[in-house]
Design an enzyme around this catalytic site. Structure first.
Site, mmCIF file in Angstrom:
data_model
loop_
_atom_site.group_PDB
_atom_site.id
_atom_site.type_symbol
_atom_site.label_atom_id
_atom_site.label_comp_id
_atom_site.label_asym_id
_atom_site.label_seq_id
_atom_site.Cartn_x
_atom_site.Cartn_y
_atom_site.Cartn_z
ATOM 1 N NE ARG A 114 -2.503 -0.819 3.642
ATOM 2 C CZ ARG A 114 -2.892 0.082 4.544
ATOM 3 N NH1 ARG A 114 -3.787 1.003 4.233
ATOM 4 N NH2 ARG A 114 -2.380 0.070 5.758
ATOM 5 C CE1 TYR A 115 1.144 4.380 3.747
ATOM 6 C CE2 TYR A 115 0.934 2.047 4.292
ATOM 7 C CZ TYR A 115 0.545 3.364 4.480
ATOM 8 O OH TYR A 115 -0.429 3.668 5.388
ATOM 9 N NE ARG A 118 6.047 2.327 4.192
ATOM 10 C CZ ARG A 118 5.659 3.563 4.506
ATOM 11 N NH1 ARG A 118 4.861 3.761 5.509
ATOM 12 N NH2 ARG A 118 6.083 4.591 3.818
ATOM 13 C CB CYS A 127 -4.061 -14.498 16.877
ATOM 14 S SG CYS A 127 -3.959 -13.448 15.417
ATOM 15 C CB CYS A 131 -8.503 -8.583 19.201
ATOM 16 S SG CYS A 131 -6.913 -8.887 20.000
ATOM 17 C CB CYS A 134 -9.316 -8.892 14.467
ATOM 18 S SG CYS A 134 -8.012 -9.382 13.312
ATOM 19 N NE ARG A 136 -3.979 -7.966 7.968
ATOM 20 C CZ ARG A 136 -2.951 -7.509 8.676
ATOM 21 N NH1 ARG A 136 -2.575 -8.139 9.767
ATOM 22 N NH2 ARG A 136 -2.302 -6.428 8.277
ATOM 23 C CG ASP A 295 -8.336 -0.425 10.958
ATOM 24 O OD1 ASP A 295 -8.030 0.770 10.829
ATOM 25 O OD2 ASP A 295 -7.500 -1.347 10.983
ATOM 26 C CG ASP A 332 -4.416 2.127 8.003
ATOM 27 O OD1 ASP A 332 -4.258 2.651 6.887
ATOM 28 O OD2 ASP A 332 -3.786 1.126 8.381
ATOM 29 C CE LYS A 339 -0.594 2.309 9.772
ATOM 30 N NZ LYS A 339 -0.252 1.434 8.626
#
Length: 377
Positions: A114-115, A118, A127, A131, A134, A136, A295, A332, A339
């Site tokens: 996205r950049y 990176r 995980c 959470c 999340c 994702r 998000d 974001d 971001k």
């Protein structure tokens, strides 16, 4: 800050923690019945947990992290992060399944760009804790587990032909739940790409499974420095003796540790809680990096705050908290457009060569620009 009592808070030696982290994962709570044995669930929590058993983002939480939760209080900041809730069934305007547009920005299987400099490598879908906010949730816990090097080969090939990518973030899921040998092979493969200068390991393990941070792990990874650890503490209650020891072990082994805190309604949306958290992190050489606006992932609206809340909190912390303990407030933006830092407006007025600021002391001060000098011929 009150920490839970019990054997989980003693600082274990390395042999103990190497065996403990595996048993923590094997003993993770995965069902409504298992959760109800440990917590007095509200009707909304029970409804949400039963729904999570049937479909969507599953329930998975280590005994260690669950031990930090208040048994009776559904508003406990730990419970709000990990216990499914009936409100997860709600869909509100702005909700997205993939809020950061990662599928749209996937340049090879499991590789998101996205950049310009990176890339994000999704190494696993597992995980130590799932959470409830999340970003994702569309993929974590889907059953694929750690990605093999063969599966990731197209991603490595893409990186090798795009030398503009200097920074690779290894995420998932959580790469630290992978076996040490497997994680080391993955990191070594990324490090073998000449143009990659920095590798970041995104993990919540120091928070939810600190027993995993062993000398065996750090010694396996140290040859591949520079490696940065990007972790994710959200509340001071998470800074137990075990998690503090994990942060110290990482720092002592040469891993710079940066922390992302997600701003969550009813968890950390007040200045005193954030100040305590950020100071505690700095004490253990972990740098508060981002305060992230949650998000807009579908099913998380009950945990999200208005953007104005974050702005207000940053204004309350500015000047009252050391600069090394003060993160950036970040949004974001939806769709993967990148971001954006958000700051309170401290500019009162601007005129020719003069800017008037409002400081954290509520004092207005003029800053005068230097005279403009024409270059000499």
């Amino acid at each position: 800050m009150t920490e839970p009592s019990g054997a989980l808070l003693h600082v274990v030696d390395d042999r103990e923690s190497e065996s403990d982290w595996g048993s923590e994962l094997r003993g993770a709570v995965r069902t409504a019945a298992g959760l109800a044995e440990r917590l007095r669930l509200s009707d909304a929590e029970l409804t949400g947990t039963l729904a999570a058993e049937r479909a969507g983002l599953p329930l998975f939480v280590t005994p260690y992290y669950l031990s930090l939760a208040d048994r009776d209080d559904p508003n406990c900041p730990i419970r709000r992060q990990i216990v499914p809730h009936a409100d997860e069934a709600l869909t509100v305007p702005g909700d997205l399944v993939d809020p950061l547009g990662e599928k749209a920005h996937e340049v090879a299987p499991e590789l998101v760009v996205r950049y310009p400099d990176r890339a994000l490598l999704l190494a696993t879908d597992r995980c130590a804790v799932y959470c409830r906010f999340c970003t994702r949730s569309r993929m974590v816990g889907s059953g694929g587990g750690a990605r093999s090097l063969e599966r990731l080969a197209p991603a490595f090939e893409w990186l090798e032909t795009h030398p503009e990518i200097r920074d690779v973030i290894v995420s998932g899921g959580d790469p630290f739940v992978m076996a040490s040998e497997r994680l080391e092979r993955l990191v070594a493969r990324v490090r073998a790409i000449p143009s990659v200068e920095t590798i970041r390991l995104a993990t919540r393990v120091p928070v939810v499974l600190p027993q995993r941070i062993t000398s065996e792990l750090t010694e396996a990874l140290r040859p591949h420095h520079p490696l940065w650890v990007m972790t994710h503490f959200n509340h001071p209650k998470e800074l137990t003796e075990l998690s503090r020891a994990a942060l110290r072990r990482l720092a002592d082994a040469g891993f710079p540790v940066m922390n992302h805190t997600v701003l969550l309604r009813g968890v950390n949306d007040d200045a005193a809680t954030l100040a305590t958290l950020f100071r505690g992190l700095v004490r253990e050489r972990a740098r508060p990096y981002y305060l992230l606006q949650t998000d807009p992932v579908r099913g998380s609206s009950h945990l999200r705050t208005p953007l104005e809340t974050g702005i207000r909190l940053m204004e309350a912390l500015q000047g009252r908290l050391s600069g090394i303990a003060l993160p950036k407030l970040i949004v974001d933006t939806p769709g993967g457009m990148g971001k954006v830092p958000v700051v309170p407006n401290y500019v009162v007025s601007r005129s020719a060569g003069v800017t008037r600021f409002r400081t954290w002391r509520e004092v207005e001060v003029d800053y005068i620009d230097p005279p403009t000098h024409e270059p000499e011929e």
